[in-house]
Design a protein around this motif. Structure first.
Motif, PDB file in Angstrom:
ATOM      1  N   LYS A   4       0.841  -1.203   0.000  1.00 60.34           N
ATOM      2  CA  LYS A   4       0.000   0.000   0.000  1.00 60.34           C
ATOM      3  C   LYS A   4       0.878   1.257   0.000  1.00 60.34           C
ATOM      4  O   LYS A   4       1.858   1.331   0.740  1.00 60.34           O
ATOM      5  N   MET A   5       0.573   2.177  -0.855  1.00 58.03           N
ATOM      6  CA  MET A   5       1.385   3.402  -0.905  1.00 58.03           C
ATOM      7  C   MET A   5       0.553   4.615  -0.517  1.00 58.03           C
ATOM      8  O   MET A   5      -0.620   4.675  -0.852  1.00 58.03           O
ATOM      9  N   ASN A   6       1.177   5.560   0.153  1.00 56.88           N
ATOM     10  CA  ASN A   6       0.470   6.793   0.453  1.00 56.88           C
ATOM     11  C   ASN A   6       0.818   7.821  -0.636  1.00 56.88           C
ATOM     12  O   ASN A   6       1.825   8.511  -0.568  1.00 56.88           O
ATOM     13  N   ILE A   7      -0.036   7.851  -1.655  1.00 58.51           N
ATOM     14  CA  ILE A   7       0.232   8.719  -2.817  1.00 58.51           C
ATOM     15  C   ILE A   7       0.316  10.179  -2.386  1.00 58.51           C
ATOM     16  O   ILE A   7       1.147  10.937  -2.862  1.00 58.51           O
ATOM     17  N   LYS A   8      -0.557  10.553  -1.443  1.00 50.58           N
ATOM     18  CA  LYS A   8      -0.597  11.960  -1.005  1.00 50.58           C
ATOM     19  C   LYS A   8       0.765  12.443  -0.546  1.00 50.58           C
ATOM     20  O   LYS A   8       1.118  13.601  -0.703  1.00 50.58           O
TER      21      LYS A   8
END
Ligand code: PMP
Length: 354
Positions: A4-8
């Protein structure tokens, strides 16, 4: 595979805190929310059949510029085409950078695009008559030395033109560029700022075809000195105005009589709406030189919802201009439908209160 990546976290800080321009499609019977024209140019659409779909459009939009140059009595080298004038605001800020100064309330894209570029925004409130606060604007010019000043005249959403005696000192005082956004100039009673181009090398005029019946094409243009045009042209994407829009616009702009008559009808309908709205108890319309009217009501959110329930969509501006809604001047039938809905809503409210 990545988890899971935190794009923000990857997005620039200025963009994370931005709110996208809201242009949602709300189903309605009478659409009076977006300052569009009620008159389209269906005949001009026929020009689209001549397009060769396998070829790129003319990157210079030569035919279109030639027409505009003739209409506005300027040289083609003074014109730059945009995919809507929105795109030209983007190009101007990409070219000159900030600080970017503008009065508020005004068209929100000046602030949104400045922020997207991470440029400093300076928003100076209009005075009580919705005119420029000349002293505050001059102070901001001297203190902040803005690279760009955006002035929409007639202004959206207030509908008035700014007094030229308040714009001229800014043009004189600034060491940056002054952009007079004349999106609504065709509906105004004065001549606008084009005649001043020869006296002010730092003046840029912006126009659009969106408000005169061609919003679907996305076509705006700026008029300025050839030097300014040459610089802004460096950041323009090569084929920013598509071939269909160019062809249809060239055809539509030659329908001079229709253009003139539609503008005349809109101005007449605007004045009819203004007088009729002023007669409705609890409604305060502001004078307008544009194709829309800003008006104050008690409980704007409630009035907005009640209008929508009756099939009439207007723009709720309670955030930017407290207490206010904005209605676009539509066809005579649409305007009458709006007036009768507003009248009933106000009447009902009075009955509930008594
Ligand atoms: N300037 C002003 C003042 C506007 O109100 C608008 C449209 N709401 C625009 C520019 C953008 O017009 P366009 O459709 O040409 O991008």
């Amino acid at each position: 595979m990545q988890g899971k990546m935190n794009i923000k976290k990857l997005v620039k800080k200025d963009v994370v805190s931005l709110r996208a321009y809201s242009a949602s499609e709300i189903p309605c019977r009478v659409k009076l929310d977006a300052n569009e024209s009620p008159c389209g140019f269906d005949e001009a659409l026929k020009a689209a059949v001549l397009i060769r779909t396998n070829r790129y459009p003319d990157p210079e939009a030569k035919a279109l510029k030639k027409l505009i140059a003739r209409d506005f009595r300027v040289r083609p080298e003074q014109i730059l085409q945009g995919n809507g004038s929105d795109e030209l605001i983007y190009y101007l800020i990409a070219t000159f950078g900030g600080p970017v100064l503008y009065p508020v309330p005004t068209f929100s894209m000046y602030g949104i695009i400045a922020q997207a570029f991470g440029e400093k925004k300076i928003a100076v409130p209009l005075d009580d008559a919705y005119d420029l606060d000349a002293a505050a604007m001059l102070t901001a010019v001297r203190r902040e030395n803005p690279k760009l000043i955006f002035l929409a005249s007639p202004n959206n959403p207030t509908g008035n033109c700014f007094a030229s005696e308040r714009i001229l000192p800014l043009l004189e005082a600034t060491r940056g560029i002054v952009v007079v956004d004349e999106a609504y100039q065709p509906f105004a009673s004065d001549r606008g700022f084009l005649p001043l181009l020869k006296d002010y090398p730092n003046l840029v005029i912006m126009r659009t075809l969106s408000k005169i019946g061609l919003a679907a094409l996305r076509l705006g243009f700026l008029i300025a000195s050839p030097e300014i045009v040459e610089e802004v042209n460096k950041v323009r994407l090569p084929f920013n105005v598509n071939a269909l829009s160019q062809a249809v616009a060239v055809a539509a702009l030659q329908e001079k009589k229709k253009l003139k008559e539609s503008i005349k009808e809109i101005v007449g309908e605007r004045d009819r709406l203004l007088s009729a709205m002023a007669m409705i108890e609890g409604v305060t319309p502001f004078p307008s030189e544009a194709n829309f009217i800003l008006f104050r009501v008690f409980g704007p959110d409630r009035v907005y919802r009640a209008l929508l329930k009756k099939g009439v969509l207007v723009r709720n501006l309670n955030d930017a201009a407290p207490g206010c809604l904005r209605v676009t001047v539509g066809s005579p039938r649409e305007n009458t439908a709006f007036l009768s809905a507003l009248e009933k809503i106000q009447q009902q409210q009075r009955q509930e209160q008594s």
